[in-house]
Design an enzyme around this catalytic site. Sequence first.
Site, PDB file in Angstrom:
ATOM      1  N   GLY C  31       0.610  -1.103  -0.205  1.00 60.05           N
ATOM      2  CA  GLY C  31      -0.288  -0.120   0.119  1.00 60.05           C
ATOM      3  C   GLY C  31       0.979   1.601   0.666  1.00 60.05           C
ATOM      4  N   CYS C 265     -23.440  -6.299 -18.873  1.00 61.79           N
ATOM      5  CA  CYS C 265     -21.841  -6.658 -17.666  1.00 61.79           C
ATOM      6  C   CYS C 265     -20.916  -5.481 -18.817  1.00 61.79           C
ATOM      7  CB  CYS C 265     -21.394  -8.457 -18.344  1.00 61.79           C
ATOM      8  SG  CYS C 265     -22.561  -9.289 -17.737  1.00 61.79           S
TER       9      CYS C 265
END
Lengths: 256, 226, 278
Positions: C31, C265
Amino acid sequence: MTALLSAQSVSKSYGARAGCMDVCFDLWPGEVLAIVGESGSGKTTLLRCLSGHLPASSGKVHYSMRDGRHVALDEMSEAERRLLMRTDWGFVHQDARDGLRMGVSAGANVGERMMAVGERHYGHIRATATDWLERVEIPEDRIDDSPWSYSGGMRQRLQIARNLVTSPRLVFMDEPTGGLDVSVQARLLDLIRGLVKRLDLAAIVVTHDLAVARLLSSRMMVMQQGRVIEQGLTDQILEDPQAPYTQLLVSSVLQV
Amino acid sequence: MSAVLKIENLSKSFVLHQQAGVRIPVFDCLNAEVEAGEAVAVTGPSGRGKSSLLKLVYGTYRANAGAINVLSNVGWTDVVTAAPRDVIELRRDVIGYVTQFLRVIPRVPAEMVVAEPMMDRGIVQEQALERARTLLERLNIPERLWHLSPMTFSGGEQQRVNIARGFAAHFPILLLDEPTASLDTDNRNRVLELVAEARGQGSAILAVFHDEAERRIACSRSIGLD
Amino acid sequence: MNAPAYNFAYLNEQTKRMIRRAILKAIAVPGYQVPFASREMPMPYGWGTGGVQVTAAVLTPEDTLKVIDQGADDTTNAVSIRKFFVKTAGVATTERTEEASVIQTRHRIPEAPLTEEQILVFQVPIPEPLRFLEPRETETRTMHALEEYGVMHVKLYEDIAQYGEIATTYAYPAKVADRYVFDPSPIPKFDNPKLDNCPALQLFGAGREKRIYAVPPYTKVKSLDFEDHPFEVQSWSEPCALCGSCHSFLDEIVMDDKGTRMFVCSDSDFCARQRGER
């Protein structure tokens, strides 16, 4: 009992020019100290040194933490100092735009410090913010408005609420009523006075306005050219000034 | 009864730096004592420092030499050399000061002005307000004014609010600077009653009264400044 | 123009090593935004230069590459980048998620579950989640260092105050491995749960901002929220008009100028497979 904040020979120089020199004092819990002097006398520099925004060139500032430790500001870790600044301390800027997050709503401004110390319940944050807006006399229905839509006096009151929401023990104020209309000033001063008294806050207020010092403070420090030339009880300084400069300052106030 | 206020070799003068440094002497080597339960009048022609003496005792004026010892439950404190916070404590717990002029703070209602010194000492608001209202009533301040800021009151009303504030908190030492100056006869009598009550409760009073008759009623002896 | 004129996957080996070092550091500190010397690429910033550099650095000749943009394999951006690597690396390409070993993506995570054998490379426009509230880079770095993340909730607070719910629907901030708050790039918040405990390695490249960060396989990723306003993903009232899926992220498509719309989708491969199975 120990002093909440104590300054020992605090000096700050900008190269050869002195910002403030050799300032010593103790501030006790619940005390309000006014620092007065004309522009350039070093009062704002001193305030920034005391509040950890500016490293002093020499001297020490100690603070009594809530856990009882007496810590020198320059020996604290940055994390600890920053935590102190958003929990146990407040800083009210002359220009509310420096102290507020102008991009978010009033409610978020008040709630920020709560979120910063880990509050994660929206309902609690919202309720506390509403309560604080009421205490600084901002109508509840303005909670979601941007501070840009607020008047100068309201912005200043919002800034105060934002600072006080974490129940700090010490608030620094830099010309808190500067730049406001006289009538707005009076209301703000009265509000600050009431809050300081009710919450038993200690405060250090920088001002060039002796009326502000008289209304808010119990003690005063007079600065000239970076030095403290006189200090004592506020009524002593105003009614029996000793130093030539203080006498000039006091006698220069217009009587209405 | 024994002394609770001892003034020893007190000297005061003003130096006016803005006016060529001229030095104005007020008094030199003043000695006086006030006992609990007695009222002492400060007398002398105007300009001789009657009010200055009260301000010195209160700590508003700074003495050049000498001592002003005040007895409290922590022992004797010399106001001349005490640290600011000690003086603040004395003002909260021991020394009350009533002048003829009220320093009005905008938006604070009259009853709160009177209750404040009691609340500063930790008395709960309701109790403080109750006593404040009793005193305001005795001093003939109409009830409809209690919730208003004294800002718009007449001079006499403001003076009576100030007197109520001074007497409400039962100070062991009271400094009165012409407390009856601009009051009518009825209100003067009320004030004199309050002085007598305070003495009865053991307060030591140092007072300046302009009117000789009132002085004789209120005080048992005097200190002359001439 | 022929491929041999270039080194494998366009970048020279020195550059790839530099990027790999940044990637390794990013994996080591999940991160955390690792600065890297982002290169000029033969495409404009905003077209995925960060993702392309990361892909180039991790690609081997044996890899099979899939490139998607908004979930689709056939949009301009995806087609261009796929052709770029065919030309410069000669790797095999695919549109099928489970066949790919490296997937470069813009704005989506595929619907099909990923595996330990796969690397997902995200294109990131603005890597700094704190930027919205704090414009100073020096300050945001300090805030990350000291874990001062209170301001992130200020943004979510504003959403609830204004819209009654957390209205942030993409680039939804999350905390990685209980430490760094990061911006998962402009993927819909629908995809945020897929970041959590994902078997595949997830790498994020921001070319213009010169940052690389990573979520290693099986790492905890927790989307930020309030106790009384928990994180929720979007849902639709109707299934995909083409394949009938009720569990995929749907795009709204306007059919004509009379306001006729349909929902399909966004993951074109997933949709085709569902239809094939049906």
